[in-house]
Scaffold this motif. Structure first.
Motif, PDB file in Angstrom:
ATOM      1  N   LEU A 110      11.734  58.634  27.409  1.00 21.33           N
ATOM      2  CA  LEU A 110      12.943  59.364  27.062  1.00 21.33           C
ATOM      3  C   LEU A 110      13.132  59.395  25.555  1.00 21.33           C
ATOM      4  O   LEU A 110      13.481  60.426  24.970  1.00 21.33           O
ATOM      5  CB  LEU A 110      14.144  58.708  27.738  1.00 21.33           C
ATOM      6  CG  LEU A 110      15.495  59.417  27.634  1.00 21.33           C
ATOM      7  CD1 LEU A 110      15.451  60.752  28.344  1.00 21.33           C
ATOM      8  CD2 LEU A 110      16.599  58.546  28.216  1.00 21.33           C
TER       9      LEU A 110
ATOM     10  N   LEU B 267      17.657  53.328  34.436  1.00 21.44           N
ATOM     11  CA  LEU B 267      16.473  53.408  33.580  1.00 21.44           C
ATOM     12  C   LEU B 267      15.696  52.100  33.481  1.00 21.44           C
ATOM     13  O   LEU B 267      14.462  52.115  33.532  1.00 21.44           O
ATOM     14  CB  LEU B 267      16.877  53.891  32.186  1.00 21.44           C
ATOM     15  CG  LEU B 267      17.274  55.367  32.068  1.00 21.44           C
ATOM     16  CD1 LEU B 267      17.772  55.658  30.658  1.00 21.44           C
ATOM     17  CD2 LEU B 267      16.113  56.280  32.422  1.00 21.44           C
TER      18      LEU B 267
ATOM     19  N   SER C 125      22.980  52.087  23.492  1.00 22.51           N
ATOM     20  CA  SER C 125      21.830  52.375  22.634  1.00 22.51           C
ATOM     21  C   SER C 125      22.084  51.858  21.228  1.00 22.51           C
ATOM     22  O   SER C 125      23.227  51.638  20.809  1.00 22.51           O
ATOM     23  CB  SER C 125      21.567  53.881  22.585  1.00 22.51           C
ATOM     24  OG  SER C 125      22.577  54.544  21.835  1.00 22.51           O
TER      25      SER C 125
ATOM     26  N   GLU D 147      12.437  54.467  29.616  1.00 20.77           N
ATOM     27  CA  GLU D 147      13.232  54.511  28.388  1.00 20.77           C
ATOM     28  C   GLU D 147      12.391  54.907  27.188  1.00 20.77           C
ATOM     29  O   GLU D 147      12.833  55.679  26.323  1.00 20.77           O
ATOM     30  CB  GLU D 147      13.900  53.159  28.161  1.00 20.77           C
ATOM     31  CG  GLU D 147      15.012  52.855  29.157  1.00 20.77           C
ATOM     32  CD  GLU D 147      15.642  51.505  28.930  1.00 20.77           C
ATOM     33  OE1 GLU D 147      16.730  51.457  28.302  1.00 20.77           O
ATOM     34  OE2 GLU D 147      15.066  50.495  29.351  1.00 20.77           O
TER      35      GLU D 147
ATOM     36  N   ALA E  71      22.076  56.444  33.996  1.00 19.59           N
ATOM     37  CA  ALA E  71      21.477  55.702  32.889  1.00 19.59           C
ATOM     38  C   ALA E  71      21.267  54.237  33.249  1.00 19.59           C
ATOM     39  O   ALA E  71      20.354  53.586  32.720  1.00 19.59           O
ATOM     40  CB  ALA E  71      22.352  55.825  31.644  1.00 19.59           C
ATOM     41  N   ASN E  72      22.076  53.704  34.146  1.00 16.35           N
ATOM     42  CA  ASN E  72      21.924  52.306  34.539  1.00 16.35           C
ATOM     43  C   ASN E  72      20.646  52.055  35.329  1.00 16.35           C
ATOM     44  O   ASN E  72      20.226  50.903  35.496  1.00 16.35           O
ATOM     45  CB  ASN E  72      23.132  51.862  35.373  1.00 16.35           C
ATOM     46  CG  ASN E  72      24.428  51.892  34.583  1.00 16.35           C
ATOM     47  OD1 ASN E  72      24.423  51.708  33.369  1.00 16.35           O
ATOM     48  ND2 ASN E  72      25.539  52.125  35.259  1.00 16.35           N
TER      49      ASN E  72
ATOM     50  N   THR F 208      27.049  57.313  27.447  1.00 11.92           N
ATOM     51  CA  THR F 208      27.329  57.711  28.823  1.00 11.92           C
ATOM     52  C   THR F 208      26.403  56.999  29.795  1.00 11.92           C
ATOM     53  O   THR F 208      25.268  56.651  29.453  1.00 11.92           O
ATOM     54  CB  THR F 208      27.162  59.238  28.995  1.00 11.92           C
ATOM     55  OG1 THR F 208      27.396  59.594  30.368  1.00 11.92           O
ATOM     56  CG2 THR F 208      25.763  59.709  28.602  1.00 11.92           C
ATOM     57  N   THR F 209      26.900  56.804  30.994  1.00  9.68           N
ATOM     58  CA  THR F 209      26.066  56.318  32.085  1.00  9.68           C
ATOM     59  C   THR F 209      25.541  57.478  32.927  1.00  9.68           C
ATOM     60  O   THR F 209      24.825  57.255  33.898  1.00  9.68           O
ATOM     61  CB  THR F 209      26.860  55.384  33.009  1.00  9.68           C
ATOM     62  OG1 THR F 209      27.865  56.133  33.704  1.00  9.68           O
ATOM     63  CG2 THR F 209      27.503  54.252  32.225  1.00  9.68           C
ATOM     64  N   LEU F 210      25.912  58.729  32.571  1.00 12.63           N
ATOM     65  CA  LEU F 210      25.573  59.900  33.388  1.00 12.63           C
ATOM     66  C   LEU F 210      25.873  59.626  34.855  1.00 12.63           C
ATOM     67  O   LEU F 210      25.022  59.729  35.724  1.00 12.63           O
ATOM     68  CB  LEU F 210      24.110  60.306  33.209  1.00 12.63           C
ATOM     69  CG  LEU F 210      23.836  61.452  32.239  1.00 12.63           C
ATOM     70  CD1 LEU F 210      22.342  61.754  32.177  1.00 12.63           C
ATOM     71  CD2 LEU F 210      24.603  62.715  32.625  1.00 12.63           C
TER      72      LEU F 210
ATOM     73  N   VAL G  56      22.727  57.277  25.513  1.00 16.55           N
ATOM     74  CA  VAL G  56      22.940  56.369  26.636  1.00 16.55           C
ATOM     75  C   VAL G  56      23.800  55.196  26.174  1.00 16.55           C
ATOM     76  O   VAL G  56      23.653  54.701  25.053  1.00 16.55           O
ATOM     77  CB  VAL G  56      21.598  55.880  27.198  1.00 16.55           C
ATOM     78  CG1 VAL G  56      21.802  54.785  28.253  1.00 16.55           C
ATOM     79  CG2 VAL G  56      20.820  57.046  27.798  1.00 16.55           C
TER      80      VAL G  56
ATOM     81  N   LEU H  61      18.445  65.586  33.159  1.00 18.71           N
ATOM     82  CA  LEU H  61      17.859  64.514  32.386  1.00 18.71           C
ATOM     83  C   LEU H  61      16.415  64.280  32.789  1.00 18.71           C
ATOM     84  O   LEU H  61      15.529  64.141  31.945  1.00 18.71           O
ATOM     85  CB  LEU H  61      18.681  63.234  32.574  1.00 18.71           C
ATOM     86  CG  LEU H  61      18.188  61.984  31.847  1.00 18.71           C
ATOM     87  CD1 LEU H  61      18.163  62.233  30.344  1.00 18.71           C
ATOM     88  CD2 LEU H  61      19.071  60.801  32.156  1.00 18.71           C
TER      89      LEU H  61
ATOM     90  N   ALA I 291      18.107  59.702  24.641  1.00 14.05           N
ATOM     91  CA  ALA I 291      18.048  58.247  24.661  1.00 14.05           C
ATOM     92  C   ALA I 291      19.162  57.644  23.810  1.00 14.05           C
ATOM     93  O   ALA I 291      19.768  56.631  24.182  1.00 14.05           O
ATOM     94  CB  ALA I 291      16.686  57.778  24.165  1.00 14.05           C
TER      95      ALA I 291
END
Length: 300
Positions: A195, A185, A209, A192, A182-183, A176-178, A206, A16, A203
């Protein structure tokens, strides 16, 4: 945690981060132009695809619908399907795959453009396949973003009238939170926005979104389509893994470890090489002839 997950999770984060750093920014218009003109589009890669994308193929009575394979993020119409496409073709299916979500100047690595525009590409491709095969409907099988993006086509672009079934392999259905990445960002000012401008599809995938909110508003499914989700509890990309599952009529959610407890495939391998998952795909495509999926399916 399995030892290899300690490696794969940082790799997902690195992927990412690398995308944000090195993929050229592309506006929506540029992405659409690239989709139409890129030399790395469906025709070239399809010809390299090991015998599938045969537009002279006519569906049989046993398998009356063509199967359209929809690749995942950073993948393309060949590399994502070197395992599953021949598997299905050998079992008598007419198999096709497309490229979508291309960014200008970025060969090979696709599914990065705006997902709604990618769904428009899928719509046009399904029409092309149906016209060539003479079939009234197609079945869709997608990996990762490719298991989720078709839901936009089904819900907003009239795809439900042309599709019998959607099979998602590790699909990112609710964001997804990967694995928590992602939390982070919001703690990096501008991350963001960067991205979104450089790789819109990342983006949009996430959790929380605007795209995910729109996609799932009013329910996960549309009537007339059968949905199957095949997930692995070792998924390190679409996390938590249970967010992949859908709710609604005509849905079957499958955890691969419920079929074979020793299957340790993670996100990528589930779609690339896992023949246990492949067997379950064929069950979803032809439920009337389904046979039990077990660990022994890996040798089938």
């Amino acid at each position: 945690m399995l030892p290899w997950k300690r490696v794969l999770r940082p790799l997902a984060a690195l992927l990412l981060t690398t995308a944000v750093a090195v993929v050229p920014a592309a506006t929506t218009a540029q992405a659409a132009e690239a989709a139409a003109t890129s030399s790395w589009g469906s025709p070239l890669l399809g010809e390299l695809g090991g015998g599938w994308n045969d537009y002279s193929c006519k569906p049989s009575a046993a398998h009356p619908r063509p199967v359209v394979l929809v690749h995942g993020t950073f993948a393309n119409s060949v590399d994502n399907w070197l395992g599953l496409a021949p598997y299905l073709k050998d079992r008598g299916y007419c198999v096709f795959s497309l490229d979508y979500g291309q960014l200008q100047g970025v060969p090979f690595f696709h599914a990065l453009g705006p997902i709604d525009k990618s769904a428009e590409q899928l719509s046009a491709y399904v029409d092309k396949v149906l016209a060539a095969t003479g079939a009234a409907e197609a079945d869709l099988v997608g990996h990762s973003q490719g298991g989720m993006m078709p839901r936009y086509y089904l819900k907003f672009l009239g795809g439900a009238a042309k599709v019998n079934a959607l099979v998602g392999i590790a699909p990112n259905n609710h964001g997804t939170t990967l694995s928590g990445l992602a939390n982070l960002l919001p703690y990096f000012p501008g991350a963001e926005d960067l991205l979104s401008s450089a790789t819109p599809a990342l983006a949009q995938q996430v959790v929380g979104s605007d795209f995910m909110t729109k996609l799932n508003a009013g329910g996960d499914t549309v009537s007339g389509v059968r949905y199957t989700v095949i997930a692995t509890k070792y998924d390190e990309v679409v996390t938590p893994y249970r967010t992949q599952f859908l709710s609604g009529p005509g849905v079957k959610n499958v955890l691969i470890q419920d079929l074979c407890a020793v299957d340790i495939s993670e996100h990528a391998f589930l779609g690339l090489t896992d023949r246990i998952a492949f067997h379950e795909v064929t069950n979803a495509l032809d439920p009337a002839r389904a046979t039990p999926t077990t660990c022994a399916s890996a040798t089938g």
